[in-house]
Each structure stands twice: as structure tokens, then as C-alpha cells.
Design a protein around this motif. Structure first.
Motif, PDB file in Angstrom:
ATOM      1  N   ASP A  32       0.829  -1.203   0.000  1.00 33.43           N
ATOM      2  CA  ASP A  32       0.000   0.000   0.000  1.00 33.43           C
ATOM      3  C   ASP A  32       0.866   1.257   0.000  1.00 33.43           C
ATOM      4  OD1 ASP A  32      -2.013  -1.824   0.172  1.00 33.43           O
ATOM      5  OD2 ASP A  32      -2.922  -1.017   1.998  1.00 33.43           O
ATOM      6  N   ASP A  33       1.848   1.296   0.880  1.00 31.06           N
ATOM      7  CA  ASP A  33       2.697   2.481   0.990  1.00 31.06           C
ATOM      8  C   ASP A  33       3.509   2.699  -0.280  1.00 31.06           C
ATOM      9  OD1 ASP A  33       1.754   2.945   3.518  1.00 31.06           O
ATOM     10  OD2 ASP A  33       3.474   2.057   4.551  1.00 31.06           O
ATOM     11  N   GLU A  34       4.029   1.626  -0.854  1.00 34.52           N
ATOM     12  CA  GLU A  34       4.813   1.759  -2.088  1.00 34.52           C
ATOM     13  C   GLU A  34       3.941   2.258  -3.232  1.00 34.52           C
ATOM     14  OE1 GLU A  34       8.156  -1.761  -1.514  1.00 34.52           O
ATOM     15  OE2 GLU A  34       6.163  -2.253  -2.300  1.00 34.52           O
ATOM     16  N   LEU A  35       2.718   1.761  -3.297  1.00 33.47           N
ATOM     17  CA  LEU A  35       1.807   2.187  -4.348  1.00 33.47           C
ATOM     18  C   LEU A  35       1.523   3.679  -4.254  1.00 33.47           C
ATOM     19  CD1 LEU A  35      -0.188   1.650  -6.673  1.00 33.47           C
ATOM     20  CD2 LEU A  35      -1.910   1.116  -4.927  1.00 33.47           C
ATOM     21  N   VAL A  36       1.197   4.151  -3.068  1.00 36.10           N
ATOM     22  CA  VAL A  36       0.892   5.575  -2.878  1.00 36.10           C
ATOM     23  C   VAL A  36       2.115   6.428  -3.187  1.00 36.10           C
ATOM     24  CG1 VAL A  36       0.286   7.325  -1.155  1.00 36.10           C
ATOM     25  CG2 VAL A  36      -0.963   5.154  -1.229  1.00 36.10           C
ATOM     26  N   ARG A  37       3.270   5.986  -2.736  1.00 35.36           N
ATOM     27  CA  ARG A  37       4.487   6.768  -2.954  1.00 35.36           C
ATOM     28  C   ARG A  37       4.803   6.900  -4.451  1.00 35.36           C
ATOM     29  NH1 ARG A  37       7.237   4.473   0.524  1.00 35.36           N
ATOM     30  NH2 ARG A  37       8.350   2.905  -0.709  1.00 35.36           N
ATOM     31  N   LEU A  38       4.704   5.809  -5.198  1.00 35.90           N
ATOM     32  CA  LEU A  38       5.003   5.874  -6.625  1.00 35.90           C
ATOM     33  C   LEU A  38       3.926   6.648  -7.388  1.00 35.90           C
ATOM     34  CD1 LEU A  38       6.459   2.375  -7.558  1.00 35.90           C
ATOM     35  CD2 LEU A  38       7.636   4.475  -6.952  1.00 35.90           C
ATOM     36  N   THR A  39       2.674   6.539  -6.965  1.00 38.38           N
ATOM     37  CA  THR A  39       1.606   7.309  -7.612  1.00 38.38           C
ATOM     38  C   THR A  39       1.809   8.795  -7.358  1.00 38.38           C
ATOM     39  OG1 THR A  39       0.106   5.432  -7.271  1.00 38.38           O
ATOM     40  CG2 THR A  39      -0.874   7.527  -7.898  1.00 38.38           C
ATOM     41  N   ASP A  40       2.180   9.157  -6.137  1.00 34.12           N
ATOM     42  CA  ASP A  40       2.500  10.562  -5.830  1.00 34.12           C
ATOM     43  C   ASP A  40       3.553  11.088  -6.802  1.00 34.12           C
ATOM     44  OD1 ASP A  40       0.812  10.474  -3.667  1.00 34.12           O
ATOM     45  OD2 ASP A  40       2.372  10.623  -2.136  1.00 34.12           O
ATOM     46  N   ARG A  41       4.615  10.331  -6.934  1.00 33.79           N
ATOM     47  CA  ARG A  41       5.726  10.772  -7.784  1.00 33.79           C
ATOM     48  C   ARG A  41       5.299  10.875  -9.245  1.00 33.79           C
ATOM     49  NH1 ARG A  41      10.534   6.682  -5.712  1.00 33.79           N
ATOM     50  NH2 ARG A  41      10.734   7.421  -3.551  1.00 33.79           N
ATOM     51  N   PHE A  42       4.590   9.856  -9.716  1.00 38.30           N
ATOM     52  CA  PHE A  42       4.168   9.859 -11.117  1.00 38.30           C
ATOM     53  C   PHE A  42       3.288  11.068 -11.433  1.00 38.30           C
ATOM     54  CE2 PHE A  42       0.784   8.851 -14.162  1.00 38.30           C
ATOM     55  CZ  PHE A  42       1.542   8.660 -15.312  1.00 38.30           C
ATOM     56  N   LEU A  43       2.293  11.310 -10.599  1.00 38.86           N
ATOM     57  CA  LEU A  43       1.371  12.421 -10.862  1.00 38.86           C
ATOM     58  C   LEU A  43       2.093  13.763 -10.821  1.00 38.86           C
ATOM     59  CD1 LEU A  43      -1.792  11.242  -8.888  1.00 38.86           C
ATOM     60  CD2 LEU A  43      -1.448  11.265 -11.362  1.00 38.86           C
ATOM     61  N   MET A  44       2.953  13.963  -9.854  1.00 37.12           N
ATOM     62  CA  MET A  44       3.641  15.248  -9.753  1.00 37.12           C
ATOM     63  C   MET A  44       4.657  15.425 -10.884  1.00 37.12           C
ATOM     64  SD  MET A  44       1.999  16.716  -7.455  1.00 37.12           S
ATOM     65  CE  MET A  44       2.904  18.240  -7.663  1.00 37.12           C
ATOM     66  N   PHE A  45       5.279  14.342 -11.326  1.00 37.15           N
ATOM     67  CA  PHE A  45       6.205  14.445 -12.460  1.00 37.15           C
ATOM     68  C   PHE A  45       5.433  14.770 -13.732  1.00 37.15           C
ATOM     69  CE2 PHE A  45       9.128  12.282 -15.623  1.00 37.15           C
ATOM     70  CZ  PHE A  45      10.075  13.292 -15.597  1.00 37.15           C
ATOM     71  N   GLU A  63       7.482  14.127  -3.860  1.00 36.11           N
ATOM     72  CA  GLU A  63       6.688  13.683  -2.712  1.00 36.11           C
ATOM     73  C   GLU A  63       6.305  14.854  -1.823  1.00 36.11           C
ATOM     74  OE1 GLU A  63       8.532  10.455  -0.620  1.00 36.11           O
ATOM     75  OE2 GLU A  63       9.095   9.436  -2.465  1.00 36.11           O
ATOM     76  N   ALA A  64       7.229  15.806  -1.664  1.00 36.94           N
ATOM     77  CA  ALA A  64       6.936  16.975  -0.826  1.00 36.94           C
ATOM     78  C   ALA A  64       5.826  17.822  -1.437  1.00 36.94           C
ATOM     79  CB  ALA A  64       8.206  17.803  -0.636  1.00 36.94           C
ATOM     80  N   LEU A  65       5.853  17.984  -2.756  1.00 37.59           N
ATOM     81  CA  LEU A  65       4.803  18.754  -3.425  1.00 37.59           C
ATOM     82  C   LEU A  65       3.442  18.092  -3.240  1.00 37.59           C
ATOM     83  CD1 LEU A  65       6.641  19.697  -6.744  1.00 37.59           C
ATOM     84  CD2 LEU A  65       5.850  21.298  -4.998  1.00 37.59           C
ATOM     85  N   MET A  66       3.398  16.771  -3.343  1.00 36.32           N
ATOM     86  CA  MET A  66       2.126  16.090  -3.146  1.00 36.32           C
ATOM     87  C   MET A  66       1.680  16.194  -1.690  1.00 36.32           C
ATOM     88  SD  MET A  66      -0.361  14.569  -4.598  1.00 36.32           S
ATOM     89  CE  MET A  66       0.212  13.898  -6.162  1.00 36.32           C
ATOM     90  N   ALA A  67       2.621  16.096  -0.763  1.00 32.81           N
ATOM     91  CA  ALA A  67       2.271  16.227   0.655  1.00 32.81           C
ATOM     92  C   ALA A  67       1.677  17.605   0.939  1.00 32.81           C
ATOM     93  CB  ALA A  67       3.505  15.985   1.520  1.00 32.81           C
ATOM     94  N   GLU A  68       2.231  18.636   0.281  1.00 32.93           N
ATOM     95  CA  GLU A  68       1.689  19.992   0.430  1.00 32.93           C
ATOM     96  C   GLU A  68       0.252  20.050  -0.071  1.00 32.93           C
ATOM     97  OE1 GLU A  68       2.765  22.852   1.595  1.00 32.93           O
ATOM     98  OE2 GLU A  68       4.949  22.919   1.595  1.00 32.93           O
ATOM     99  N   HIS A  69       0.002  19.427  -1.203  1.00 35.31           N
ATOM    100  CA  HIS A  69      -1.357  19.419  -1.748  1.00 35.31           C
ATOM    101  C   HIS A  69      -2.324  18.746  -0.786  1.00 35.31           C
ATOM    102  CE1 HIS A  69      -4.842  18.510  -4.192  1.00 35.31           C
ATOM    103  NE2 HIS A  69      -4.672  17.234  -3.885  1.00 35.31           N
ATOM    104  N   VAL A  70      -1.946  17.564  -0.305  1.00 34.82           N
ATOM    105  CA  VAL A  70      -2.832  16.810   0.586  1.00 34.82           C
ATOM    106  C   VAL A  70      -3.106  17.595   1.870  1.00 34.82           C
ATOM    107  CG1 VAL A  70      -3.059  14.688   1.939  1.00 34.82           C
ATOM    108  CG2 VAL A  70      -2.095  14.594  -0.369  1.00 34.82           C
ATOM    109  N   ALA A  71      -2.075  18.221   2.415  1.00 39.54           N
ATOM    110  CA  ALA A  71      -2.222  18.942   3.687  1.00 39.54           C
ATOM    111  C   ALA A  71      -3.097  20.177   3.554  1.00 39.54           C
ATOM    112  CB  ALA A  71      -0.843  19.330   4.217  1.00 39.54           C
ATOM    113  N   HIS A  72      -3.102  20.813   2.378  1.00 46.00           N
ATOM    114  CA  HIS A  72      -3.818  22.077   2.215  1.00 46.00           C
ATOM    115  C   HIS A  72      -5.131  21.936   1.455  1.00 46.00           C
ATOM    116  CE1 HIS A  72       0.239  23.553   3.211  1.00 46.00           C
ATOM    117  NE2 HIS A  72      -0.369  24.624   3.651  1.00 46.00           N
ATOM    118  N   TYR A  73      -5.530  20.687   1.164  1.00 45.23           N
ATOM    119  CA  TYR A  73      -6.771  20.521   0.405  1.00 45.23           C
ATOM    120  C   TYR A  73      -7.969  21.061   1.186  1.00 45.23           C
ATOM    121  CZ  TYR A  73     -11.009  18.509  -1.443  1.00 45.23           C
ATOM    122  OH  TYR A  73     -12.289  18.363  -1.926  1.00 45.23           O
ATOM    123  N   ARG A  74      -8.817  21.763   0.471  1.00 49.70           N
ATOM    124  CA  ARG A  74     -10.101  22.195   1.038  1.00 49.70           C
ATOM    125  C   ARG A  74     -11.133  22.173  -0.072  1.00 49.70           C
ATOM    126  NH1 ARG A  74     -12.011  27.983   3.634  1.00 49.70           N
ATOM    127  NH2 ARG A  74     -13.921  27.188   4.583  1.00 49.70           N
TER     128      ARG A  74
END
Length: 907
Positions: free
Chosen positions: A771-784, A825-836
Motif C-alpha cells: 500500500d505504501d509503495e503504491l501511494v508513494r510511486l503514484t505521488d511521484r508519477f502524478l507530480m512528475f 513527494e513533498a509537493l504532493m504532501a503539500e497538496h494533501v495537507a492544504h486541500y479544502r
């Protein structure tokens, strides 16, 4: 071989009858022969009859294994009814040629049908070789050759094997064997590969390449056994496969055995007719693909070519089909039946056996003298065991490139293959280094299309040379890859040459003085990806600041255009948390940049009304929320439809009603589904292991988690996703921008798929992820993707356009070749943290709510042109345009006075 005799009188058609061409076999090569006949006008003057063994028309056998990742058999089809009917071709399916009478010039089919011929073309292909293993005919033993074979394997695996031993054995470690192993693995079976040679893919790759491939396969939990053979197949009391004993004494428990140990030419029809065959099989033909009988030809895997080779690859078969079509056309022309003889008939004297394949997600390629058999051949090798990459070039003493092997990274295949036989303009060592390792950012040591000689074959499938591509641009006015494809056929086969084609087209345009402007629009000379980096690096939070500082000189101080404004708005929105911009698309200047849909946070429909699509993560919804949707649709008189993305769409809302509708939806816990934005739409899901007896993972849980994580993520184009709980692929994940398919060991991540007018199946990025590997690679793919894609570019188009394609993307997001993964990953983390949620935020802001009116100077007046009529107990747009100040508008009696079904004007 005895030279073909001159035409004889009995074969000539009479003046009142059309000549008859009989094609025995309808595989890939047979279909290419038919297309070649049609291109030469032969089908207009001759009767063509096809006797096919399989119950379906020709299909792409190269992509056969894609069936197990969601491709339907019909999607593999290479021939449609329109082609057959438009050229008057008669196809008899499931009725192969059974006997040839060369004296009477007739062919008799299995059903007893007899057809006379003036020309007979044998395209009977090959049959799977099954080693003489005791027990090889037991229940649960299969071959791997046709669609029907795959259907039988799937049915058996889902029954006895899955419920018994849970393991399968593939006999054969070549191309076909590894394809079969991927299929069994995709069915959730523990898979063994048994290969009698000391290495995998012994014909294509050397020991080093095989070792790299083996490490990668074993990392996927495939069990590889080389240097051994099957000694005996054991069975249970019911006579079904239960195990295989190997030649070294080991016993492998298994419920299924698939033989994929190579093929043999199907030449029995020719042998029975007295035609000469080669020492190892195959109908002997000359360079025109003619047998010793002047009226009989043979092409493809059943032919023993003039160079003494039986070719098992499709590209040589295509070349043989072209040569045979020319020979048939020339022969018929002698009869004076309206067929023109070719001016320069094709000859087949040998073929390039270079191959580039993707086996179990791993790129494997070989070209030229891959094994270095030439005298004085030298090797240049690069290997990275950690990344599973192996590259070897074979060069002569004077530096001439003779061939090579590429495993794990075949991005440079097209250029290197085209350079074979010449001395590259850079040292061989730079050609195998990873991108950037030699100080260059280009692949293949910085080599561009200018390095290729004019006679370099850039498209192996259609034998298109570089010179022909240049001529298509310079002399025939082609300005892009699509037009070059139509003009030359280059790139319409396997597609591996498309990156080189693109480079050639752009280089030729520039050489001709045509500026290749890659700027976003007339306002910016930069691409969208470059503007993304500018905004991110300089932390620019407004369009005007970006235009004034980095726009074209003539555009600075202006207002931008309809191309750049929404594109820049999307960039700023995707970077908003990290650059300190407003976190709402309607904040400040951002609002003025949005198109109509984003401007009103709803989808504009054809009659001026809007649709409302709340988010339903994973398609899972409670009865309470279903009732709320029904009540809202009833009270506002909206048309309701269940979408293909597992949501409920409500149509017919006027702009001033949107806040009232969303107030009720937000109170019920709904949020924006972003159907109006270039953002994540849905993550479709099957019911998974919770309910389905075939499910191996909880796909609903995963789909909901992914949708909630990426909701609101602004991107260059809309994003769709899917999660399937098993290899049956009910959620259609392979047709999505990113798709997830469960395995018994975790999740497979696929990327770059889409449906629509030009559908594309997604490519496998990584396998058996937690699960964690899937989310991590999806984060990277989408942001790239968001970082580097062009405006309005789907992930599929971006993936094909990106130099190096999937291999490069995998290097970046899986292996972190550019050192970007932490940042992505940091860019995606920023998105998730600030979603409204955009709608709940809009409802709390009177300034934002003020925009939801039809007329600025009359906010309480609805748009009188938005009208409806009734159909099937719901509303639909009334597109009859009426005008005038006294236009009658009847409204429903609902709580909000909307023009619902009861108030629709009947017409």
C-alpha cells in the motif's frame, strides 16, 4: 531450389473470368499480404478467397498476452468487415486448407469446400513445439499460441488450479515462454519457468543480458530454472496435472503446465502437395517468395526463405508479404486482366531480426550481431544490477557498430539500430551510459537524427529509411509525425521508432528554415513545463507577474489569451501551497483566468444550464446520501444520470441555483467532484475481495484512499483512475491515466491509459507493491506528469511524447535517476495537507457567491433562454431559441422555483 517454371496455359483465366487468388491462413502476415494486394489494385481485378483455421479474423499475436491485463480479443483485431467487403475478399473462418491439388490447381478445405486458383499463397504460420515429456497430454497441459489457447488457460486456472496447487509451470524461457509466464502470474498463480538452455532468451540476448533479466524476474517472485528440462508430468487420480519432475530430480508441485518452447513451421500442406521444404522445415521459396511451382507462394513462418532461414518474427513476414504481393501482381499482369506489373518488384533476400519487446514490464531489445560472432568483434558493456539495466554494444576494430543487447532500458534502441553498420560520431562508451552520465542530457550520448545515414532504416516494420522520412517533410509537405505516418507508413507497426521519427521531423523542419516554435502560445515562448519551473522557482503567484517578466516582448503588459490564461491558472493552482498563492481557484486574479466551467465550479451544458457532480469516492455511497441526491434532484427539477465513473450527475441547474443546490449537498457531507476542472475526476472501483469471490485485494478501500488523497489536484488535463481487485479487471483500470490492479502479492501500478476516440492501454510501471509503495510511486508519477506535461496533454500522450517514454518515467519516479523524488513527494504532501473543498469554501465567501448570477445588473433575474422540455419522465434541453422581453417562463412548484419537469414547456 529449382527455378520457377514459366507460366503454363492451364493456370491462365479466360477473358470472361477473373483470376482467383487463394490465401491459406489468415494471421498477421496473411492480413498484410491482403493489404498489399489491395494497395496494388489486385483485389479490384481478381477474386480473393481466404481459408482461415482460427474462428476469428487476423489479430495481433504480438500483443496476445495483453488479454490478461484487460485487452479484449476484439481489440487485437487487425482486419474488419469493411476492409474485406470493400475489396471483395471472401473469408472462411474455421475452415483451413486441407489439401492442394497442384495438377488441377485446386485447394480443398477441411469442410470439403473446393476452390480453384490461379495463385495460391501459403501463410499457414507455425505450430507450438511440445517436447516429448511423459504425461504431456494430461488434463491441465496447454500450449500458448492463439486466443483460444488463452481462454482455455484462463478458464482452467480460475477453476482447478486456483483451488488446488495454485502454481503453474511454463516450459520454455524464450520470448513466448516469458509471455506465458507473465500471463500465469497475472492470473495470480505462483509461476515456474523451466528452460533447458543455460540462460533465458538465448537467441536474443547474451549471458549478461540474460542474468539481468533473470534478476528482475526473480524480484517479481517468478521462479526460474535454467539448464534443466521436464522429465515427467505427474497427475492426480482424475488424470489432471499435479507436478513436474525435472531432469535434475527436483519435483515442482503445480496444477498447470504451459508449453511455450518454440514453434515449428506449418508446412504439412506443402509437403503433402509435393513441394520442396528446408532441412529444418518450411516451404522452400526464392527471393520473390515463389515455390518450385510457379503458381504457389509461401510467406511468414511457414516459409524457408532464400537465405536459408525460417523467420519467426513478424517484421520479416511483412516484408515477405510485400514481395509475394508484387510477384502475384506481376504474374497476373501477364494474363492481361487489368493488373499492373510493379515497376520495381520487391525481393526478400533476408531480414533484420532486431527485436524490441516488453516482457513482464521489462524492456528487452537486441539488434544486429548481438552475440558478437563477427571476427574481431569487441564488446562495450554497461551494467547496473541494482536498477536491472544491462547494455552491450558490439563494435568492430574500426569502431563500426555491429549490434547490441539492451535489457531494462531500451530508450536508445531506435537510434542504435539505425546506426548499425556505420561508425557512430561519438565514442561507443557514451552510447551505453545513462542519460546525463556523459554531461549530456540526451540519450544515446547526445546523438541526434543528423548522426543517422540517409539509408538508415528507422522503421523496421515497414523498412522506411531516414531519407524517405526527410523527403516526406521536405518534398511532400508533412509537418508532424502523424502526417509522416500517413505518407510513409513509418511508425504504424510496433511503434518503437516513433521517438526517432519525431526527432527527424523536427530536425528537417528546422533545416528547411521552418522555426519549430515550442512555446505555449503567442504570449509565451516557453513551454508549459518551463513555465511550471519558472513559477515554482520564482514563487510567482499571479499571471500578470509571470507575463510581465517572462512573456514575449509584445505580450508584456497585456491580458494574455484563452490558451495561456487557463494553463497558467492550472500551474499556479497545482503549486499554490508551496508558492504561497491563494488556495482557491476563485481567489483574486485567479478567478479571471478560469474558463467557464471553473469560473462557476460546474459544467456548462449546451443550453446554458449547468450540471452538478458531487464526489462519490470509489463509487461507494450510503443510502442516506443517495436519498439526499434524489431529494435535491427532485426539488430542483434536475435530470439525473449515473455516469461511467460511478457517480450521479444532475443536469439542468441555472447558474443562480448552484449555491442553493450545493448548500444542501455540503450539509449532507458531499464535496465537489471536480467534473468541471482539469483535475482528478474519479477513481473507479470494482467491489474487490470484500464481496467478489475472485477478488484478491480490497479494491474499494484502495480506490477511496486514492481518490481522497488526490481530490482537487490540478493538472494539465483531467485525470481518471481505476482500481481492480483482481486480474479480471472489472474497474477498467488499464484504460485510465493511472490504474491499479490487485495481485496476490500486492498491487500493480499502470500508467498512461485513456479511453475516448484514440484509446490506449496503460503501461505497467511497477509490480507487487505494498500500500505504501503504491501511494508513494503514484505521488511521484502524478507530480512528475504535472511538472513536465504540456497544456491539455493526457498522460497517455505525454508518456508517448516524453523522450525515453515509459523507461525514462520509470527511471525518474521509481529509481530516482534525476534525484527529484523527495521534491515530488513533498509537493504532493503539500497538496494533501492544504486541500479544502472548493464548494464549501465558496459558500462561506460572499464575494465568491456574488458571481453566481445570470445578469450582473439584474442578479435576481434568471436567464430566460435556459428552457427545458420533457422526455422519459425527465427534463432535457429545449434548444428552440426564443427571444423577446415577454418570453413566458413557467417554473415548477418546487421549493426553489426551478424550471423542472412539471414546468417544462411542451413542444
Amino acid at each position: 531450389m529449382t527455378p520457377p517454371a514459366a507460366p503454363t496455359a492451364p493456370t491462365a483465366p479466360t477473358p470472361t473470368t477473373a483470376p482467383t487468388i487463394v490465401l491459406a491462413g489468415h494471421g498477421m502476415v496473411g492480413q498484410r499480404f491482403l493489404e498489399a494486394l489491395a494497395a496494388r489494385g489486385v483485389t479490384a481485378a481478381a477474386r480473393v478467397v481466404v481459408l482461415a483455421e482460427e474462428p476469428r479474423p487476423a489479430y495481433d499475436r504480438v500483443r496476445l498476452t495483453s488479454y490478461f491485463s484487460g485487452t479484449a480479443p476484439d481489440e487485437l483485431a487487425l482486419c474488419d468487415e469493411d476492409f474485406l467487403s470493400s475489396h471483395g475478399i471472401t473469408l472462411h473462418l474455421g475452415d483451413p486448407a486441407a489439401a492442394v491439388d497442384r495438377e488441377r490447381r485446386t485447394v480443398t478445405s477441411r469442410s470439403g469446400r473446393t476452390v480453384g486458383y490461379n495463385a495460391l499463397v501459403l501463410a499457414t504460420g507455425s505450430y507450438p513445439f511440445v517436447p516429448p515429456v511423459p504425461g504431456g497430454d494430461a488434463q491441465g497441459c496447454f500450449v500458448y499460441r492463439t486466443v483460444e489457447d488463452l481462454l482455455a488457460i484462463e478458464e482452467y486456472a480460475e477453476g482447478r488450479v486456483r483451488n488446488a496447487a495454485g502454481a503453474g509451470i511454463v516450459v520454455g524461457g524464450g520470448l513466448l515462454g516469458l509471455e506465458a509466464a507473465g500471463a500465469l502470474r497475472g492470473l495470480g498463480l505462483r509461476t515456474h519457468i523451466v528452460e533447458s538452455s543455460d540462460r533465458l532468451m538465448a537467441l536474443q540476448v547474451d549471458a549478461g543480458g540474460s542474468a539481468a533479466l533473470r534478476r528482475t524476474l526473480e524480484a517479481m517472485e517468478l521462479e526460474v530454472h535454467t539448464g534443466v528440462a521436464g522429465e515427467e508430468i505427474g497427475t492426480d487420480e482424475a488424470g489432471a496435472v499435479s507436478a513436474m519432475t525435472l531432469s535434475d530430480g527436483r519435483r515442482l508441485p503445480a496444477g498447470m503446465v504451459v508449453f511455450a518452447a518454440g514453434v515449428r513451421p506449418r508446412d504439412e500442406l506443402a509437403r503433402a502437395a509435393g513441394l520442396e521444404t528446408g532441412p529444418r522445415g518450411g516451404v522452400t521459396v526464392d527471393e520473390r517468395c515463389r515455390t518450385a511451382d510457379p503458381d504457389v507462394y509461401a510467406v511468414g513462418e511457414c516459409a524457408h526463405a532464400a537465405d536459408g532461414t525460417v523467420y519467426g518474427l513478424v517484421a520479416p513476414g511483412y516484408e515477405m508479404a510485400e514481395a509475394a504481393a508484387d510477384a502475384v501482381a506481376e504474374r497476373l499482369a501477364r494474363y492481361g486482366v487489368g493488373v499492373a506489373a510493379p515497376s520495381r518488384p520487391r525481393m526478400f533476400t533476408g531480414a533484420d531480426t532486431s527485436t524490441k519487446l516488453k516482457l513482464l514490464g521489462v524492456d528487452v531489445a537486441s539488434f544486429g550481431d548481438a552475440h558478437g560472432t563477427a571476427d574481431g568483434a569487441l564488446d562495450v558493456v554497461y551494467a547496473d544490477s541494482r536498477a536491472g539495466v544491462y547494455k552491450k554494444l558490439v563494435v568492430s576494430g574500426d569502431g563500426t557498430l555491429l549490434g547490441g543487447v539492451l535489457v531494462g532500458d531500451a530508450a536508445s534502441y531506435g537510434t542504435l539500430r539505425a546506426l548499425t553498420g556505420s561508425v557512430p560520431p561519438v565514442p561507443p562508451g557514451t552510447l551505453v551510459l545513462p542519460d546525463g552520465a556523459d554531461g549530456s542530457r540526451e540519450s544515446s550520448g547526445g546523438l541526434g537524427p543528423a548522426a543517422l545515414p540517409e539509408d538508415a532504416v528507422v522503421c523496421n516494420c515497414h523498412h522506411v529509411e531516414k531519407g524517405a522520412v526527410r523527403a516526406a517533410v521536405a518534398e511532400q509537405g508533412c509537418t508532424d509525425v502523424a502526417s509522416v505516418k500517413k505518407c510513409t507508413n513509418a511508425g504504424t507497426g510496433c511503434g518503437s521508432c516513433v521517438p526517432v521519427l519525431k526527432q527527424l521531423v523536427e530536425a528537417e523542419l528546422e533545416a528547411g528554415g521552418v522555426a519549430v516554435d515550442r512555446g505555449l502560445c503567442g504570449c509565451f515562448a516557453h513551454t508549459r513545463a518551463e513555465l511550471y519551473e519558472i513559477v515554482r522557482t520564482l514563487r510567482l503567484t499571479s499571471f500578470s507577474a509571470l507575463l510581465d517578466s517572462h512573456g514575449r516582448e509584445e505580450a508584456r503588459g497585456g491580458e494574455g489569451c484563452e490558451v495561456c490564461k487557463p494553463a497558467v491558472a492550472s500551474v499556479i493552482a497545482s503549486l499554490a501551497p508551496s508558492i504561497g498563492a491563494g488556495d482557491h481557484v476563485l481567489d483574486g486574479e485567479q478567478a479571471a483566468l478560469q474558463d467557464t466551467n471553473d469560473h462557476f465550479l460546474a459544467n456548462l451544458q449546451r443550453n446554458g444550464s449547468y450540471s452538478v457532480v458531487p464526489r462519490v469516492p470509489g463509487g461507494e455511497i450510503t443510502p442516506r446520501r443517495l436519498i439526499v441526491l434524489g431529494e435535491v434532484a427532485r426539488d430542483f427539477g434536475l435530470y439525473t444520470k449515473i455516469t461511467g465513473g460511478q457517480r450521479i450527475d444532475m443536469f439542468g441547474a441555472r447558474v443562480e441555483q448552484l449555491p442553493a443546490i450545493w448548500t444542501r449537498l455540503v450539509e449532507a457531507g458531499f464535496e465537489s467532484g471536480h467534473a468541471y476542472g482539469k483535475a482528478l475526476r474519479t477513481v473507479k472501483s470494482c467491489v474487490g475481495s470484500t464481496w467478489c469471490r475472485y477478488g484478491v485485494q480490497d479494491s474499494v478501500r484502495m480506490a477511496i484512499g486514492l481518490e481522497l488523497r488526490y481530490r482537487g489536484l490540478r493538472s494539465p488535463h483531467k485525470l481518471k483512475a481505476g482500481v481492480s481487485g483482481c486480474a479480471r479487471e472489472c474497474a477498467e483500470a488499464m484504460s485510465k491515466d493511472f490504474g491499479v490492479i490487485a495481485t496476490s502479492s500486492g498491487w500493480n501500478l499502470y500508467v498512461g491509459g485513456n479511453g475516448g476516440a484514440t484509446p490506449r492501454h496503460a503501461d505497467l510501471l511497477a509490480q507487487d507493491l505494498s500500500d505504501d509503495e503504491l501511494v508513494r510511486l503514484t505521488d511521484r508519477f502524478l507530480m512528475f506528469y504535472i511538472r513536465t506535461a504540456d497544456r491539455l496533454e493526457r498522460t497517455s500522450t505525454w508518456l508517448e511524447r516524453t523522450e525515453g517514454g515509459l523507461d525514462h518515467v520509470r527511471d525518474v519516479v521509481v529509481h530516482d535517476s534525476l534525484g527529484l523524488c523527495d521534491e515530488l513527494e513533498a509537493l504532493m504532501a503539500e497538496h494533501v495537507a492544504h486541500y479544502r473543498d472548493e464548494w464549501s469554501a465558496a459558500l462561506e465567501d460572499p464575494e465568491k457567491l456574488a458571481r453566481f448570477v445570470s445578469f450582473v445588473n439584474a442578479p435576481d433575474v434568471p436567464d430566460p433562454t435556459v428552457r427545458f422540455t420533457a422526455e422519459r419522465d425527465q427534463i432535457k434541453p429545449d434548444l428552440t431559441l426564443l427571444s423577446g422581453p415577454d418570453l413566458p417562463v413557467r417554473t415548477a412548484e418546487g421549493a426553489h422555483g426551478t424550471a423542472g419537469l412539471e414546468g417544462a414547456t411542451a413542444r
